[in-house]
Design an enzyme around this catalytic site. Sequence first.
Site, mmCIF file in Angstrom:
data_model
loop_
_atom_site.group_PDB
_atom_site.id
_atom_site.type_symbol
_atom_site.label_atom_id
_atom_site.label_comp_id
_atom_site.label_asym_id
_atom_site.label_seq_id
_atom_site.Cartn_x
_atom_site.Cartn_y
_atom_site.Cartn_z
ATOM 1 C CG ASP A 142 -2.230 0.671 0.992
ATOM 2 O OD1 ASP A 142 -2.228 1.711 0.315
ATOM 3 O OD2 ASP A 142 -3.262 0.162 1.461
ATOM 4 C CG ASP A 200 -4.180 6.058 0.660
ATOM 5 O OD1 ASP A 200 -5.214 5.385 0.833
ATOM 6 O OD2 ASP A 200 -3.948 7.129 1.259
ATOM 7 C CD GLU A 205 -8.289 5.277 -1.725
ATOM 8 O OE1 GLU A 205 -9.243 5.047 -0.965
ATOM 9 O OE2 GLU A 205 -7.202 5.741 -1.322
ATOM 10 C CG HIS A 210 -8.817 -0.105 4.132
ATOM 11 N ND1 HIS A 210 -8.587 -0.260 2.782
ATOM 12 C CD2 HIS A 210 -8.390 1.140 4.444
ATOM 13 C CE1 HIS A 210 -8.044 0.850 2.311
ATOM 14 N NE2 HIS A 210 -7.921 1.711 3.290
ATOM 15 C CG ASP A 211 -10.998 3.505 3.519
ATOM 16 O OD1 ASP A 211 -10.689 3.487 4.717
ATOM 17 O OD2 ASP A 211 -10.259 3.963 2.624
#
Length: 555
Positions: free
Chosen positions: A98, A199, A254, A327-328
Site C-alpha cells: 500500500d 492510496d 485509489e 478497509h474503508d
Amino acid sequence: MDKRWWKESIVYQIYPRSFKDSDGDGIGDLNGITEKMDYLEKLGINVLWLSPVYKSPNDDNGYDISDYQDIMDEFGTMEDFDKMLSSAHEHGIKLVMDLVVNHTSDEHPWFIESRKSLENPYRDYYIWRPAKDGKEPNNWGSCFSGSAWQYDEKTDMYYLHLFSKKQPDLNWDNPKVRQEVFDMMNWWLDKGVDGFRMDVISLISKKPDLPDGPAGINGYASFNEPANGPHVHEYLQEMREKVLNNADTITVGECSGVTLEEAKKYARSDEKELNMVFQFEHMHVDADGSNKWTDKKMDLRDLKEILTRWQKGLEDIAWNSLFWENHDQPRSISRFGNDSKEYHNVSAKMLATCLHMMQGTPYVYQGQELGMTNAPFMSVKDFRDLDSINAYYELVEEQKVFTSEEMMRYLRAKSRDNARTPFQWDDSENAGFTTGTPWIMVNPNYTEINAKDQLGDPDSVFCYYQKLIKLRKEKDIIVYGNYDLLLPDSKEIYAYTRTLGEEKLLVVCNFYEKETEIEIPEEFRCGGYLISNYETKPVREKMTLRPYESFVIEK
C-alpha cells in the site's frame, strides 16, 4: 485480446491489524499473515494487497507514515516482513504494498524539519500557506471532518492536510519530493514486492491557486475538490519511467473523485501510468446526496447504470477493478445483500457472482469470502476509526445535525470499522484471532460465521468463492469477454451477458428476498449452468427467481 497476468488475477486485501495475531497482544501482525498463507492459497487468490505496515504513530491506523522503509513495531520486524514475502512467493502469491504518498505523518523527519522555519530545506516538501482574511487559506474540508488546514504557530502559517491534521500533504510539485518517493518505491521493488496499491493517488497534484469549492453538509468543500489536478498524469508517467518499468508490476490507483474520462488516462492500455483504478461511484448509491451518513437503501437501477457505464466506458481502452468491500467500506452483505440467518449464504453468494463475472480484476477483502457482516456497535466508544469518531462529535454534539441515536444507526451502517473487526477464524474465544484482548470488538456472530466451519462445508460461502476463482482461471470469457446489460429498468434483477467470440454467458442475480420472474433470452434456453447459489432447476423460457438467487448459464 491483450492478455496480461494482472487481468487474470484475483487480489485479496489484508488489513494486518485485524487478520491474525501471532503473539497475543490483541493486534494482528506479519507473522500471523505468514501462518495463514496456506489458507490464502486454498482460497485460490494469487495476489495479496497488504494495507500499510510501515512505521507509524497510528493516528489513522497506519495510513500516517513516519518511515517508509521500516516496519511498525506492533506488526513485527523487517525480518518478519521478508519471511512473509518469501512465504507468499512460495505459495504462488504475489505481494502488493500500500503506497501512501499523498501525505506523511507529522512525525516523519521531513515534516519535523519542514515546520522549523521558512528557510528550512524541507519547507517546500509540504504545502504551506498564510492566512486569508484572518482565516484558513481556503474552504477545503478534511476527509475526517473540519478544515483541511492546520495553523502552526512556529512560522505563523497553515499546512494542508486533506485527512487528519497529523497527515500533512506532500508537495508533489517539488521534484525533490517526487524523487524521494521514486527512490523508496524502487527500494521495495528491489526487495521483491510485486506492485503497489496507491492510496488517494488522484489527489497528489493540487490546483496551484487552491480555489474554494462548493460547501457540503459541514460547511466545507469536499476533500475530493483537489482531485485530478493539472499535473497528476505527468507525475504518474514520470513514476512509470523511473520506477514501474523496472519490474513486471501490478498497479492500482485509489482515485477519489475520478471520472470515467480521467480513468481512461490513469489506466489506459498503453500502460503509461497505472494498470487500473478504484472508482467509488457505486459506493455512493446509498448516500444522501453528498452525505454518506445515512442508512437509506440503494435503488438497484442506479447501481446497474453506474457499473454498466464503467464496464462499457473502459472496454478496449482501460481496465476495471471490481470490488464491493475494502478497509474503508462497510460489509457488502449488510449493505447490498441480507445478513439475516435465513438469507446470509445465498445473498453473499449472489453478490460474489454479480461482481466476479464482470470484466476486470476482482478484489476480495478479508472475511468477504466468509460473508462477514457489519458489527453491532452500541456506543461511540466502541469505534476506533478517526472518521467515525470525528463525524459523531461534529454532527451530533457540535452542529446537532443528527441525534445520537440517528448517528449511531448510520455508523452501524456505514462506519469503516465494520470492515476492521477481527477476522473470524473459528468459534473459540475472540474468533481465534488472538489469545489477548482484541484492539477492537469481535463481531459476536463469529460462532456462526467462521473459516473453520466453512472450510469443511461444500455449500459454504468460502467454497463458493473457491469455485468462482477457479472458473475465472479456467475461462478466458470471464476475464476478457465483453459485458452487456439486460433489463436496465428492472428494480430487482441484475442481468448481463459476457461475450468472447462464439462463447457467451448469461449472468442473473436477484438482489432481493422477493421472488421475481425473468424471461430467459432464447439463445440461452438450451444452455447449461456454470455456477448457481441454489440447487438448479431446468432452464425454461420463464423462470421464477428465488430470494437472492443467482446463476450463470453458458450458451
